[in-house]
Design a protein around this motif. Structure first.
Motif, PDB file in Angstrom:
ATOM      1  N   PHE A 142       0.819  -1.211   0.000  1.00  0.00           N
ATOM      2  CA  PHE A 142       0.000   0.000   0.000  1.00  0.00           C
ATOM      3  C   PHE A 142       0.853   1.261   0.000  1.00  0.00           C
ATOM      4  O   PHE A 142       0.616   2.182  -0.767  1.00  0.00           O
ATOM      5  N   VAL A 143       1.881   1.286   0.819  1.00  0.00           N
ATOM      6  CA  VAL A 143       2.699   2.498   0.951  1.00  0.00           C
ATOM      7  C   VAL A 143       3.754   2.611  -0.154  1.00  0.00           C
ATOM      8  O   VAL A 143       4.005   3.685  -0.676  1.00  0.00           O
ATOM      9  N   LEU A 144       4.362   1.488  -0.522  1.00  0.00           N
ATOM     10  CA  LEU A 144       5.497   1.551  -1.461  1.00  0.00           C
ATOM     11  C   LEU A 144       5.206   0.950  -2.835  1.00  0.00           C
ATOM     12  O   LEU A 144       6.052   0.999  -3.725  1.00  0.00           O
ATOM     13  N   GLY A 145       4.034   0.369  -3.001  1.00  0.00           N
ATOM     14  CA  GLY A 145       3.697  -0.226  -4.307  1.00  0.00           C
ATOM     15  C   GLY A 145       4.493  -1.483  -4.620  1.00  0.00           C
ATOM     16  O   GLY A 145       4.564  -1.900  -5.778  1.00  0.00           O
ATOM     17  N   VAL A 146       5.069  -2.103  -3.600  1.00  0.00           N
ATOM     18  CA  VAL A 146       5.803  -3.358  -3.825  1.00  0.00           C
ATOM     19  C   VAL A 146       4.832  -4.419  -4.319  1.00  0.00           C
ATOM     20  O   VAL A 146       3.745  -4.574  -3.767  1.00  0.00           O
ATOM     21  N   LYS A 147       5.232  -5.155  -5.341  1.00  0.00           N
ATOM     22  CA  LYS A 147       4.321  -6.174  -5.890  1.00  0.00           C
ATOM     23  C   LYS A 147       4.144  -7.328  -4.915  1.00  0.00           C
ATOM     24  O   LYS A 147       4.996  -7.606  -4.071  1.00  0.00           O
ATOM     25  N   HIS A 148       3.010  -7.994  -5.098  1.00  0.00           N
ATOM     26  CA  HIS A 148       2.548  -8.966  -4.125  1.00  0.00           C
ATOM     27  C   HIS A 148       3.565 -10.066  -3.786  1.00  0.00           C
ATOM     28  O   HIS A 148       3.883 -10.298  -2.614  1.00  0.00           O
ATOM     29  N   GLY A 149       4.069 -10.746  -4.813  1.00  0.00           N
ATOM     30  CA  GLY A 149       4.974 -11.870  -4.570  1.00  0.00           C
ATOM     31  C   GLY A 149       6.238 -11.422  -3.851  1.00  0.00           C
ATOM     32  O   GLY A 149       6.659 -12.015  -2.852  1.00  0.00           O
ATOM     33  N   MET A 150       6.828 -10.341  -4.332  1.00  0.00           N
ATOM     34  CA  MET A 150       8.053  -9.856  -3.702  1.00  0.00           C
ATOM     35  C   MET A 150       7.795  -9.336  -2.298  1.00  0.00           C
ATOM     36  O   MET A 150       8.579  -9.582  -1.370  1.00  0.00           O
ATOM     37  N   GLY A 151       6.690  -8.640  -2.114  1.00  0.00           N
ATOM     38  CA  GLY A 151       6.336  -8.113  -0.797  1.00  0.00           C
ATOM     39  C   GLY A 151       6.263  -9.221   0.244  1.00  0.00           C
ATOM     40  O   GLY A 151       6.808  -9.097   1.350  1.00  0.00           O
ATOM     41  N   ASN A 152       5.627 -10.320  -0.129  1.00  0.00           N
ATOM     42  CA  ASN A 152       5.559 -11.459   0.788  1.00  0.00           C
ATOM     43  C   ASN A 152       6.946 -11.935   1.175  1.00  0.00           C
ATOM     44  O   ASN A 152       7.218 -12.244   2.336  1.00  0.00           O
ATOM     45  N   CYS A 153       7.821 -12.032   0.179  1.00  0.00           N
ATOM     46  CA  CYS A 153       9.179 -12.533   0.431  1.00  0.00           C
ATOM     47  C   CYS A 153       9.958 -11.596   1.341  1.00  0.00           C
ATOM     48  O   CYS A 153      10.649 -12.036   2.260  1.00  0.00           O
ATOM     49  N   LEU A 154       9.859 -10.298   1.055  1.00  0.00           N
ATOM     50  CA  LEU A 154      10.608  -9.317   1.850  1.00  0.00           C
ATOM     51  C   LEU A 154      10.210  -9.395   3.317  1.00  0.00           C
ATOM     52  O   LEU A 154      11.054  -9.272   4.208  1.00  0.00           O
ATOM     53  N   VAL A 155       8.923  -9.597   3.565  1.00  0.00           N
ATOM     54  CA  VAL A 155       8.468  -9.722   4.950  1.00  0.00           C
ATOM     55  C   VAL A 155       8.851 -11.084   5.527  1.00  0.00           C
ATOM     56  O   VAL A 155       9.409 -11.184   6.618  1.00  0.00           O
ATOM     57  N   PHE A 156       8.561 -12.126   4.753  1.00  0.00           N
ATOM     58  CA  PHE A 156       8.654 -13.489   5.297  1.00  0.00           C
ATOM     59  C   PHE A 156      10.049 -13.831   5.810  1.00  0.00           C
ATOM     60  O   PHE A 156      10.194 -14.545   6.799  1.00  0.00           O
ATOM     61  N   GLN A 157      11.076 -13.315   5.147  1.00  0.00           N
ATOM     62  CA  GLN A 157      12.446 -13.630   5.577  1.00  0.00           C
ATOM     63  C   GLN A 157      12.708 -13.244   7.041  1.00  0.00           C
ATOM     64  O   GLN A 157      13.613 -13.785   7.673  1.00  0.00           O
ATOM     65  N   HIS A 158      11.907 -12.297   7.559  1.00  0.00           N
ATOM     66  CA  HIS A 158      12.131 -11.825   8.940  1.00  0.00           C
ATOM     67  C   HIS A 158      11.115 -12.390   9.938  1.00  0.00           C
ATOM     68  O   HIS A 158      10.981 -11.868  11.039  1.00  0.00           O
TER      69      HIS A 158
END
Lengths: 375, 375
Positions: free
Chosen positions: A285-301
C-alpha cells in the motif's frame, strides 16, 4: 493472490457461526502438455452465436509470440494485450468493460484470461462486470455480486498465486486493495498446460512460487485450519519443496509447480493467510511493492512466527541465488511507517488466524515497526 | 469405484491420441463436521417449484436413525431407502426411475444420494435416466449420455470409493458390469460431513478405505500417470497411511479418510487402476464378491507387482486385526477359473497401465490361475 482475502472488508466473512462455506470449485479442468491446443474445441460449444465474440485478455509479454499465434480466433474474437507490470486495478477493469461494450453490439460469449495472477484476476473481474452494473469497486468485498458472470476461462502462464482456482479477484481500488470474493468469481474452465510456463524469468518464477509456499505455511500454521484445507495445503507445500529444493527435470518442475499452485489455491477454501500477507499488504500500500516480492521481503524476517517455514524459505532462496532488494523501508518517514503498521494491523482475521484470538497481546505496533525497519 | 472404469467397454476411451480429457469437477463442495445440517439451505434455491420434489436415496441402515430425522423434507419430498448389501444394478436404476415417474406428475427438483459408493452410484444413475430415455444399461460405456442429468447431490457416509468425485457410476447390467462414464455423471454438489462416518462397521471401514489405498497404489505405479493425477494420488495415499497406520484421534481419522477418498477419486482423472482391480473384477463376476473385499483378496497376493504397496497393506491389515476369508476359489471348476481369467485379461487398459504396452509378454493365464488359487 489470496493474501488480501480479508483486507479492509466492506463485509467480513462469518467466522464464528457454524455455517461452512459451500465452496465453488472450477467445474472443468484440462491438464496436459500441449492442452492449450484444445482451446478452440473447448470454446466452440460456448459460442452464443457468431456475433458474440470471445475476448482474450493476454499478458503483453506474449505479443507476437508463438502463444499469440495459437490463440484460436474466429469470427470477431478479439485479443487485448495487458501489461502485468503492476497489480490489477478496478479502473482497468472498468475501462476494459467499457471498451468491450463499445466494440461489440452483442455481449461476448466469454472472457479468456491468459497470463499470471494479474491477467487471471482481470479476466475474472471483467466477466463479472459485464453482467453486473456499476463499477468494479462496488463489488470489492464479500458476496456483493448479484448476477452470474459471463463464461470465463483461466489459463495460467506462471504459477503460484492460486488465482486459477480461487473465488476472489484482488484489485487495487480507489480506496483499498481488496478482492471481489463471490461464487461468480471462480472460473468456469481452467486449462493447465505446463508448456506455457517455459519462459518465465527466474525472479518472477521464484517470487510467484513463493506466494504459494508462503500461503501454505501461513494456512497450515493457522488456527482456522480444517482437514479439507490441510490436505490441499500439505500437498502444495510438498510440491513446493520438490520444485525449489529437489532435483527435478525442468519439465517435471513446471508440472509440479502448476499443481502446487492449484492445490495451494484450494487450501485457502477453509483457511486464511497470516503474518506475512498482513505485513506485505502494508508494504504494498505504501510503497507499491508487488505482491509476490512483498511477501518474500516480509517473510524472511518472520522466523519468530514460522521458524521451520523461514528456514526452508532461506534454503530455497540460497539454492536459486535470489537476491532481495535491501533498504526498502530505509527512507520511510515515521508517518509512512505508522500507515504501514496500521494497515497491517487492520487485517484482523489474518492475525487471528496466525496467532489466535488473543493476538493483540502478542503483536504490537513496536514489534511491527522493528520488522519493517529490517526490510 | 473407479475399478471398473475400463471394463468390457462398449466404447473405449481414447488413450493414444494427444487429446486430454476436459475433466468435470464437482462444482460445489461443503466440508465440515455438522455440515449436513446445511442441506436444507443448499437445496432450497434448487427447488423448481413446490410440486417438484427432492428424492433422497438413502442407505437403509439409516432407517429410523438420527440421520433420517435430519433430512430436510418439505412439500412432497420423498425418502427411498435402498439396501447396499449388493453392488448397484441397472435394473435397480430403471425401477427407481419408473417409481419416481409414477409417483410424481412433475420431474423432481433433484436427487440426493446418502450412503456409500452403492448409494452414490445409484443417485448418479437415476439422475441421468430421469432425463435420458431408455434403460440404464443403454448408457454403460463412455460418453453415451446425450442430455444433462437432473441436479444431484452426493453425501458420503462411508469413505474410500471416490464415487463422490468421479465421473462414473458403476452398475451391474444384464451383460456386464460397467460404468456410465460421462460428464453428466459427476455430482452437482457434494456435502462432506465427517460426522456421518461415525458408525461405520470396522470391516466395511477397512475394505472401503482399501479401495482408495489400492487404486492409489495402482495409479501411482501405472504407466498412464501424469502430474495432475500423481499429486492427488500421492496425497490420498499419504492420508491412507495416516488413517490406517498412524495414531490419530477417531475424529481426525474420519476427516482424513474422507479427504483420502476425495483426493483418491480425483487421482483417477488422468490415470487408471491396475492388476488388483482387473483380477477383482473376475472374482466379482464369477463369485459375486463385493468390490472392496475383492480388491483386498487379490491385492494381498500381488507383491510381485506392487511390493511396497503390499507390504504396507499387510501392516494395515495386521494392525486392525482384519481376517480375510480363505479358500474362496477352492471349490471353483477349471471352467469357472477360466472365465475369471478371461474376464480379467479382457481389461486391457488396466494391464497396459500396470505393465506397459508389452503386458502380454509378462502376464499369462497360468500366472493368473496361480494367483486366483491362492485366494
Amino acid at each position: 493472490m489470496e493474501s488480501k482475502l480479508y483486507q479492509n472488508t466492506k463485509k467480513t466473512p462469518p467466522r464464528s457461526s457454524k455455517k461452512f462455506m459451500n465452496f465453488p470449485m472450477v467445474p472443468r479442468v484440462v491438464f496436459g502438455k500441449g492442452s492449450f491446443n484444445q482451446l478452440g474445441d473447448i470454446l466452440m460449444p460456448k459460442r452464443v452465436h457468431s456475433e458474440a465474440p470471445f475476448i482474450f485478455l493476454v499478458d503483453d509479454v506474449f505479443e507476437n509470440s508463438g502463444l499469440e499465434r495459437k490463440i484460436p480466433l474466429i469470427f470477431n474474437d478479439q485479443i487485448i494485450f495487458v501489461s502485468a507490470e503492476e497489480e490489477p486495478k478496478t479502473y482497468q477493469v472498468d475501462a476494459l468493460v467499457n471498451k468491450i461494450k463499445k466494440d461489440f453490439s452483442e455481449p461476448p460469449s466469454g472472457i479468456v484470461g491468459i497470463g499470471g495472477g494479474t491477467l487471471l484476476d482481470l479476466a475474472k473481474a471483467v466477466s463479472i462486470l459485464l453482467t453486473n452494473s456499476g463499477c468494479a469497486a462496488d463489488y470489492q468485498g464479500w458476496d456483493l455480486v448479484g448476477k452470474p458472470s459471463i463464461y470465463h476461462v483461466g489459463i495460467p502462464t506462471i504459477s503460484g498465486t492460486g488465482a486459477e482456482v480461487s473465488r476472489t479477484t484482488v484489485l487495487l481500488g480507489p480506496e483499498r486493495k481488496l478482492g471481489i470474493n463471490s461464487d461468480y468469481t471462480t472460473f468456469d474452465q481452467v486449462v493447465l498446460d505446463p508448456e506455457l510456463l517455459n519462459n518465465v524469468p527466474k525472479d518472477q518464477w521464484f517470487y510467484t512460487g513463493m506466494d504459494c509456499f508462503i500461503h501454505c505455511i501461513e494456512s497450515l500454521n493457522g488456527t482456522y485450519l480444517n482437514a479439507f484445507s490441510q490436505s490441499y495445503g500439505e500437498k502444495a507445500l510438498e510440491l513446493c519443496k520438490e520444485v525449489y529444493l529437489g532435483d527435478l527435470s525442468e519439465s517435471e518442475s513446471r508440472e509440479k509447480l502448476m499443481m502446487a499452485s492449484w492445490h495451494g489455491g484450494m487450501s485457502i477454501a477453509y483457511s486464511q493467510v497470516g503474518v506475512a500477507h498482513a505485513m506485505s499488504y502494508g508494504l504494498g500500500f505504501v510503497l507499491g511493492v508487488k505482491h509476490g516480492m512483498g511477501n518474500c521481503l516480509v517473510f524472511q524476517h518472520l522466523s519468530e512466527f514460522y521458524p521451520e517455514g523461514v528456514c526452508l524459505f532461506n534454503r530455497m532462496k540460497e539454492k536459486h541465488g535470489i537476491e532481495f532488494p535491501t533498504g526498502v523501508c530505509a527512507g520511510l518517514t515515521d508517518a509512512e511507517l505508522d500507515t504501514m503498521i496500521s494497515i497491517a494491523l487492520s487485517l484482523e482475521p489474518l492475525w487471528e488466524n496466525a496467532l489466535g484470538k488473543n493476538w493483540k497481546n502478542i503483536i504490537t505496533p513496536g514489534k511491527l515497526k522493528a520488522i519493517y525497519k529490517k526490510i
